[in-house]
Scaffold this active site. Sequence first.
Site, PDB file in Angstrom:
ATOM      1  N   SER A  97       1.486  -2.936 -16.952  1.00 22.20           N
ATOM      2  CA  SER A  97       1.394  -2.951 -15.501  1.00 22.20           C
ATOM      3  C   SER A  97      -0.048  -3.121 -15.042  1.00 22.20           C
ATOM      4  O   SER A  97      -0.675  -4.142 -15.311  1.00 22.20           O
ATOM      5  CB  SER A  97       2.028  -1.674 -14.940  1.00 22.20           C
ATOM      6  OG  SER A  97       2.133  -1.741 -13.538  1.00 22.20           O
ATOM      7  N   ASP A 242       0.319  -7.314  -9.184  1.00 25.09           N
ATOM      8  CA  ASP A 242      -0.205  -6.791 -10.440  1.00 25.09           C
ATOM      9  C   ASP A 242       0.409  -7.616 -11.575  1.00 25.09           C
ATOM     10  O   ASP A 242       1.256  -8.480 -11.335  1.00 25.09           O
ATOM     11  CB  ASP A 242       0.071  -5.296 -10.576  1.00 25.09           C
ATOM     12  CG  ASP A 242       1.547  -4.962 -10.640  1.00 25.09           C
ATOM     13  OD1 ASP A 242       2.381  -5.794 -10.229  1.00 25.09           O
ATOM     14  OD2 ASP A 242       1.895  -3.862 -11.105  1.00 25.09           O
ATOM     15  N   ASP A 244       2.697  -7.246 -13.802  1.00 17.57           N
ATOM     16  CA  ASP A 244       4.144  -7.294 -14.051  1.00 17.57           C
ATOM     17  C   ASP A 244       4.962  -7.487 -12.792  1.00 17.57           C
ATOM     18  O   ASP A 244       6.193  -7.453 -12.845  1.00 17.57           O
ATOM     19  CB  ASP A 244       4.610  -6.056 -14.831  1.00 17.57           C
ATOM     20  CG  ASP A 244       4.568  -4.781 -14.004  1.00 17.57           C
ATOM     21  OD1 ASP A 244       3.631  -4.628 -13.200  1.00 17.57           O
ATOM     22  OD2 ASP A 244       5.457  -3.924 -14.174  1.00 17.57           O
ATOM     23  N   ASP A 246       5.538  -5.843  -9.863  1.00 14.43           N
ATOM     24  CA  ASP A 246       6.299  -4.875  -9.077  1.00 14.43           C
ATOM     25  C   ASP A 246       5.493  -4.289  -7.924  1.00 14.43           C
ATOM     26  O   ASP A 246       6.037  -3.561  -7.095  1.00 14.43           O
ATOM     27  CB  ASP A 246       6.873  -3.756  -9.964  1.00 14.43           C
ATOM     28  CG  ASP A 246       5.799  -2.920 -10.657  1.00 14.43           C
ATOM     29  OD1 ASP A 246       4.609  -3.277 -10.585  1.00 14.43           O
ATOM     30  OD2 ASP A 246       6.171  -1.909 -11.291  1.00 14.43           O
TER      31      ASP A 246
END
Length: 453
Positions: A97, A242, A244, A246
């Site tokens: 992340s 970011d 990933d 989310d």
Amino acid sequence: MSTLMTGIAGIRGVIGDGLSPDVIARYGAAFGTFMKGGKIVVGGDTRPSREMVRSALFSGLISVGCDIIDIGLATTPTIELMVVQHQAAGGICVTASHNPVSWNAMKFLDHRGRFLGLEDGGEVNRLFEEREFDYVGVHHLGKLRKHEEGGVEAHIKAVLENEFIDVTAIRRAQFRVALDCVNSVGNLIVPNLLHDLGCDIRKVHGDISGEFGREAEPTPENLTDLSDLVANEGMDIGFALDPDGDRLAIVNEHGQPIGEELTLALAIKHVLSLEKGPVVMNLSSSRASEDVARAAGVEVYRTPVGEAHVATEMDRVNSIIGGEGNGGVMLPGVHANRDAMVGIGLILSMLATQNQPLSVLVSRLPQYTLIKRKTPVGTLTFESIQDSLRQVFTDAQNIDTRDGMRIDLEESWIHVRPSNTEPIVRIFAEAKSKPAAQELAERATMAIKGEQA
């Protein structure tokens, strides 16, 4: 010292310093054992370590009889949706992340595509520690199947069909959108989503090389390139993700980052203008989001930090929107997980239907300054830190200790909590002005340093 960090929803660490192939394979076997050899969806971001992590992970899963649906490069919310679509037993997101590129991680999902809760996550950790793996013989080994499409089309379809996202109005507006997906998996889905919405796009950090090009967190200080693009090209808005995908941060039409806290506040305001219902957010989220919800006449529920906690509470109270103040918007109509693509759809809908520039819409939100700090804690126990904070903040109106310690004052609050992902204490301080927020954060920092002395 090893950087390996375990939590209820997974494990993360620095490659070559704790997160080794052996550890990864054993965690794969532990998760597969917990899932009783079921079907597992796996995907992840573009970090350079991805193939090493995936290879070791696949070995562990296959060894306990799990069939793997490999969707390859994919955002975390896409992986979560694919768990449900494939009726899998669970899923694993290979991503660290917001952590730097030297980190990687495995985040475990249940059959609903949600992060594991305390009990289930604890059981996976126990299986790992005690090496209780249900290894199978050669004729029962799991199989690997690649899913070439990766779930992008299904994810976009789910976003566009949501009742709170006005596709017609967005297409009519023909927005000019700048985009920073940090050379990661957001670049595989967000441009397609924006094209479907009739937007004209300009990109920075727009490949999938995995060399992020900026710090991973989409915080204001890391969005210089996006801000310059918006200002120089005359864009209507800028979106930053970011690695990933989310979390969503936003830059206004003047090239000014509005702060990731206001992503959720804007999304809540838009949804509640169309339908009323309970709102859920974590203890570290800005009062701006809470004020917006209360002004709409709805109940607000706070939870410990963590997507799983927010999602569980959203289920309990039948919430129509929730999230976390780090740019994580959660809309049950799509799925009750943080999803930058959902956030983009809601924010563009708000711009299109209000027919006002973003800076004007932001100016109408409650005005607060939120300061975030990190402080190493050494050998201190959090109990001793709490005792010190109680002595310092004698003017507290309410104290919540469900997740660290949140102290509410008359027009401000502070939340001090041990990080789930780093060996530090996080300090969140919010007040009506920057000097007042800084003073709050300094009081907390000095209390911790006093304990260390």
